[in-house]
Design a protein around this motif. Structure first.
Motif, PDB file in Angstrom:
ATOM      1  N   CYS A   1       2.692  60.426  12.918  1.00 20.23           N
ATOM      2  CA  CYS A   1       2.114  61.703  13.349  1.00 20.23           C
ATOM      3  C   CYS A   1       0.592  61.671  13.274  1.00 20.23           C
ATOM      4  CB  CYS A   1       2.645  62.832  12.480  1.00 20.23           C
ATOM      5  SG  CYS A   1       4.432  63.110  12.630  1.00 20.23           S
ATOM      6  N   GLU A   2       0.056  61.114  12.187  1.00 21.50           N
ATOM      7  CA  GLU A   2      -1.391  61.064  11.998  1.00 21.50           C
ATOM      8  C   GLU A   2      -2.062  60.202  13.062  1.00 21.50           C
ATOM      9  OE1 GLU A   2      -4.239  58.906   8.814  1.00 21.50           O
ATOM     10  OE2 GLU A   2      -2.645  60.149   7.967  1.00 21.50           O
ATOM     11  N   ARG A   3      -1.507  59.042  13.331  1.00 21.99           N
ATOM     12  CA  ARG A   3      -2.096  58.159  14.341  1.00 21.99           C
ATOM     13  C   ARG A   3      -2.034  58.795  15.726  1.00 21.99           C
ATOM     14  NH1 ARG A   3      -2.573  52.586  12.706  1.00 21.99           N
ATOM     15  NH2 ARG A   3      -2.159  52.489  10.505  1.00 21.99           N
ATOM     16  N   TYR A   4      -0.974  59.503  15.987  1.00 20.76           N
ATOM     17  CA  TYR A   4      -0.843  60.183  17.277  1.00 20.76           C
ATOM     18  C   TYR A   4      -1.932  61.242  17.421  1.00 20.76           C
ATOM     19  CZ  TYR A   4       2.097  61.224  21.335  1.00 20.76           C
ATOM     20  OH  TYR A   4       2.593  61.359  22.596  1.00 20.76           O
ATOM     21  N   SER A   5      -2.174  61.993  16.330  1.00 23.18           N
ATOM     22  CA  SER A   5      -3.189  63.042  16.404  1.00 23.18           C
ATOM     23  C   SER A   5      -4.585  62.452  16.571  1.00 23.18           C
ATOM     24  CB  SER A   5      -3.131  63.945  15.171  1.00 23.18           C
ATOM     25  OG  SER A   5      -3.544  63.247  14.023  1.00 23.18           O
ATOM     26  N   ARG A   6      -4.816  61.275  16.058  1.00 26.33           N
ATOM     27  CA  ARG A   6      -6.114  60.624  16.243  1.00 26.33           C
ATOM     28  C   ARG A   6      -6.363  60.277  17.707  1.00 26.33           C
ATOM     29  NH1 ARG A   6      -6.441  56.382  11.186  1.00 26.33           N
ATOM     30  NH2 ARG A   6      -6.680  57.946   9.563  1.00 26.33           N
ATOM     31  N   LEU A   7      -5.286  60.195  18.457  1.00 20.38           N
ATOM     32  CA  LEU A   7      -5.406  59.902  19.888  1.00 20.38           C
ATOM     33  C   LEU A   7      -5.513  61.191  20.703  1.00 20.38           C
ATOM     34  CD1 LEU A   7      -2.708  57.105  20.133  1.00 20.38           C
ATOM     35  CD2 LEU A   7      -5.186  56.820  20.171  1.00 20.38           C
TER      36      LEU A   7
ATOM     37  N   ARG B   1      -3.691  63.851  20.562  1.00 14.99           N
ATOM     38  CA  ARG B   1      -2.399  64.402  20.930  1.00 14.99           C
ATOM     39  C   ARG B   1      -1.845  65.200  19.764  1.00 14.99           C
ATOM     40  NH1 ARG B   1      -3.990  60.132  23.482  1.00 14.99           N
ATOM     41  NH2 ARG B   1      -3.036  59.412  25.402  1.00 14.99           N
ATOM     42  N   LYS B   2      -1.023  66.157  20.055  1.00 17.37           N
ATOM     43  CA  LYS B   2      -0.378  66.978  19.029  1.00 17.37           C
ATOM     44  C   LYS B   2       1.080  66.561  18.949  1.00 17.37           C
ATOM     45  CE  LYS B   2       0.716  70.582  16.463  1.00 17.37           C
ATOM     46  NZ  LYS B   2       1.312  70.088  15.275  1.00 17.37           N
ATOM     47  N   THR B   3       1.493  66.091  17.790  1.00 12.23           N
ATOM     48  CA  THR B   3       2.890  65.735  17.592  1.00 12.23           C
ATOM     49  C   THR B   3       3.709  67.020  17.562  1.00 12.23           C
ATOM     50  OG1 THR B   3       2.247  63.809  16.308  1.00 12.23           O
ATOM     51  CG2 THR B   3       4.520  64.555  16.082  1.00 12.23           C
ATOM     52  N   VAL B   4       4.769  67.055  18.358  1.00 16.74           N
ATOM     53  CA  VAL B   4       5.591  68.258  18.471  1.00 16.74           C
ATOM     54  C   VAL B   4       6.940  68.066  17.783  1.00 16.74           C
ATOM     55  CG1 VAL B   4       6.661  69.870  20.086  1.00 16.74           C
ATOM     56  CG2 VAL B   4       4.465  68.833  20.643  1.00 16.74           C
ATOM     57  N   ILE B   5       7.590  66.932  18.046  1.00  7.51           N
ATOM     58  CA  ILE B   5       8.905  66.692  17.454  1.00  7.51           C
ATOM     59  C   ILE B   5       9.032  65.251  16.975  1.00  7.51           C
ATOM     60  CG2 ILE B   5      10.108  68.456  18.819  1.00  7.51           C
ATOM     61  CD1 ILE B   5      11.134  66.210  20.645  1.00  7.51           C
ATOM     62  N   LEU B   6       9.945  65.057  16.047  1.00  6.46           N
ATOM     63  CA  LEU B   6      10.281  63.728  15.558  1.00  6.46           C
ATOM     64  C   LEU B   6      11.799  63.623  15.526  1.00  6.46           C
ATOM     65  CD1 LEU B   6       8.634  61.635  12.868  1.00  6.46           C
ATOM     66  CD2 LEU B   6      11.074  62.000  12.668  1.00  6.46           C
ATOM     67  N   LEU B   7      12.303  62.517  16.005  1.00  5.80           N
ATOM     68  CA  LEU B   7      13.736  62.198  15.904  1.00  5.80           C
ATOM     69  C   LEU B   7      13.855  61.005  14.970  1.00  5.80           C
ATOM     70  CD1 LEU B   7      13.420  62.604  19.437  1.00  5.80           C
ATOM     71  CD2 LEU B   7      15.714  63.200  18.736  1.00  5.80           C
ATOM     72  N   ASP B   8      14.812  61.072  14.052  1.00  5.78           N
ATOM     73  CA  ASP B   8      14.963  59.965  13.116  1.00  5.78           C
ATOM     74  C   ASP B   8      16.200  59.146  13.434  1.00  5.78           C
ATOM     75  OD1 ASP B   8      17.328  60.600  11.046  1.00  5.78           O
ATOM     76  OD2 ASP B   8      16.352  62.484  11.579  1.00  5.78           O
ATOM     77  N   TYR B   9      16.197  57.926  12.941  1.00  8.35           N
ATOM     78  CA  TYR B   9      17.336  57.021  13.068  1.00  8.35           C
ATOM     79  C   TYR B   9      17.533  56.364  11.710  1.00  8.35           C
ATOM     80  CZ  TYR B   9      20.041  52.876  14.305  1.00  8.35           C
ATOM     81  OH  TYR B   9      20.995  51.894  14.359  1.00  8.35           O
TER      82      TYR B   9
ATOM     83  N   GLY C   1       4.861  64.124  21.733  1.00  9.23           N
ATOM     84  CA  GLY C   1       3.720  65.003  21.582  1.00  9.23           C
ATOM     85  C   GLY C   1       3.190  65.484  22.909  1.00  9.23           C
ATOM     86  N   ILE C   2       2.170  66.284  22.819  1.00 14.46           N
ATOM     87  CA  ILE C   2       1.524  66.813  24.016  1.00 14.46           C
ATOM     88  C   ILE C   2       0.028  66.558  23.923  1.00 14.46           C
ATOM     89  CG2 ILE C   2       3.241  68.605  24.468  1.00 14.46           C
ATOM     90  CD1 ILE C   2       1.384  70.600  23.106  1.00 14.46           C
TER      91      ILE C   2
ATOM     92  N   ASP D   1      -3.737  67.826  26.031  1.00 11.62           N
ATOM     93  CA  ASP D   1      -4.416  68.568  27.091  1.00 11.62           C
ATOM     94  C   ASP D   1      -4.878  67.562  28.139  1.00 11.62           C
ATOM     95  OD1 ASP D   1      -6.674  69.698  28.591  1.00 11.62           O
ATOM     96  OD2 ASP D   1      -6.509  71.388  27.201  1.00 11.62           O
ATOM     97  N   GLU D   2      -4.627  67.831  29.390  1.00  9.46           N
ATOM     98  CA  GLU D   2      -4.945  66.883  30.463  1.00  9.46           C
ATOM     99  C   GLU D   2      -6.418  66.448  30.434  1.00  9.46           C
ATOM    100  OE1 GLU D   2      -4.116  66.240  35.224  1.00  9.46           O
ATOM    101  OE2 GLU D   2      -3.771  68.205  34.337  1.00  9.46           O
ATOM    102  N   LYS D   3      -7.314  67.343  30.057  1.00 11.46           N
ATOM    103  CA  LYS D   3      -8.747  67.016  30.018  1.00 11.46           C
ATOM    104  C   LYS D   3      -9.087  66.019  28.915  1.00 11.46           C
ATOM    105  CE  LYS D   3      -9.605  71.662  31.308  1.00 11.46           C
ATOM    106  NZ  LYS D   3      -9.856  72.918  30.679  1.00 11.46           N
ATOM    107  N   LYS D   4      -8.189  65.886  27.938  1.00  6.18           N
ATOM    108  CA  LYS D   4      -8.455  64.999  26.806  1.00  6.18           C
ATOM    109  C   LYS D   4      -7.760  63.648  26.922  1.00  6.18           C
ATOM    110  CE  LYS D   4      -9.270  68.690  23.511  1.00  6.18           C
ATOM    111  NZ  LYS D   4      -8.835  69.293  22.252  1.00  6.18           N
ATOM    112  N   ILE D   5      -7.070  63.400  28.014  1.00  7.70           N
ATOM    113  CA  ILE D   5      -6.377  62.125  28.192  1.00  7.70           C
ATOM    114  C   ILE D   5      -7.395  60.992  28.284  1.00  7.70           C
ATOM    115  CG2 ILE D   5      -4.970  60.743  29.781  1.00  7.70           C
ATOM    116  CD1 ILE D   5      -3.476  63.303  30.498  1.00  7.70           C
ATOM    117  N   LEU D   6      -7.164  59.965  27.485  1.00  3.93           N
ATOM    118  CA  LEU D   6      -8.028  58.786  27.528  1.00  3.93           C
ATOM    119  C   LEU D   6      -7.445  57.826  28.554  1.00  3.93           C
ATOM    120  CD1 LEU D   6      -8.458  58.246  23.685  1.00  3.93           C
ATOM    121  CD2 LEU D   6     -10.022  59.408  25.245  1.00  3.93           C
ATOM    122  N   ASN D   7      -8.127  57.685  29.688  1.00  9.32           N
ATOM    123  CA  ASN D   7      -7.573  56.858  30.751  1.00  9.32           C
ATOM    124  C   ASN D   7      -8.461  55.680  31.146  1.00  9.32           C
ATOM    125  OD1 ASN D   7      -9.622  58.051  32.196  1.00  9.32           O
ATOM    126  ND2 ASN D   7      -8.281  59.448  33.312  1.00  9.32           N
ATOM    127  N   GLY D   8      -9.583  55.522  30.494  1.00 11.83           N
ATOM    128  CA  GLY D   8     -10.462  54.386  30.772  1.00 11.83           C
ATOM    129  C   GLY D   8     -11.467  54.613  31.883  1.00 11.83           C
TER     130      GLY D   8
END
Length: 141
Positions: A16-22, A24-32, A86-87, A89-96
């Motif tokens: 979750c933390e690494r995702y937020s650094r990118l 993005r907002k983590t919304v759900i987690l599925l476990d196995y 996660g989700i 915002d389109e303006k924050k997408i890192l696309n290079g």
């Protein structure tokens, strides 16, 4: 091997933390959770670790899978995985598109070993050390 199951939240928290650094907002987690023979006490500790990580990161644990696979795992062994969604915002997408010569790449510190890193560490360290050996340089949990 170490009979410790109460710190699995570090894996979920890391995801979750690494995702937020990118950005993005983590919304759900599925476990196995897969094991050779289901031990309800161990499974509960592991899943509660995922619950703790979700609470700390503001996401929902919406379900997952528990598999008992005696031919695949030892009776007391288990395997865990987490998938996050996660989700962003389109303006924050890192696309290079805006990367140019002279830009700086910043490396972020790790919180420790994650996923496959544990397998590698065990292979490397247990070839040289026993489990009860304490190395002052590494600290103590």
């Amino acid at each position: 091997m170490m009979n410790r199951h109460d710190n699995i939240d570090r894996i979920g928290e890391s995801l979750c933390e690494r995702y937020s650094r990118l950005r993005r907002k983590t919304v759900i987690l599925l476990d196995y959770y897969a094991t050779g023979k289901l031990s309800p006490d161990v499974a509960e500790k592991v899943i509660l670790g995922f619950v703790k990580a979700c609470k700390e990161n503001g996401c929902a644990l919406i379900g997952g899978e528990t598999a008992e696979m005696p031919g695949m795992y030892g009776m007391e062994d288990y395997d865990v995985a987490g998938t996050i969604v996660g989700i962003v915002d389109e303006k924050k997408i890192l696309n290079g598109k805006n990367v140019k010569k002279g830009d700086v790449l910043v490396g972020l510190p790790s919180t420790g070993l994650h996923t496959n890193g544990y397998s590698l560490a065990r292979r490397v360290l247990l070839n040289k050390f026993e489990l009860d050996v304490h190395l002052d340089e590494l600290g103590r949990l």
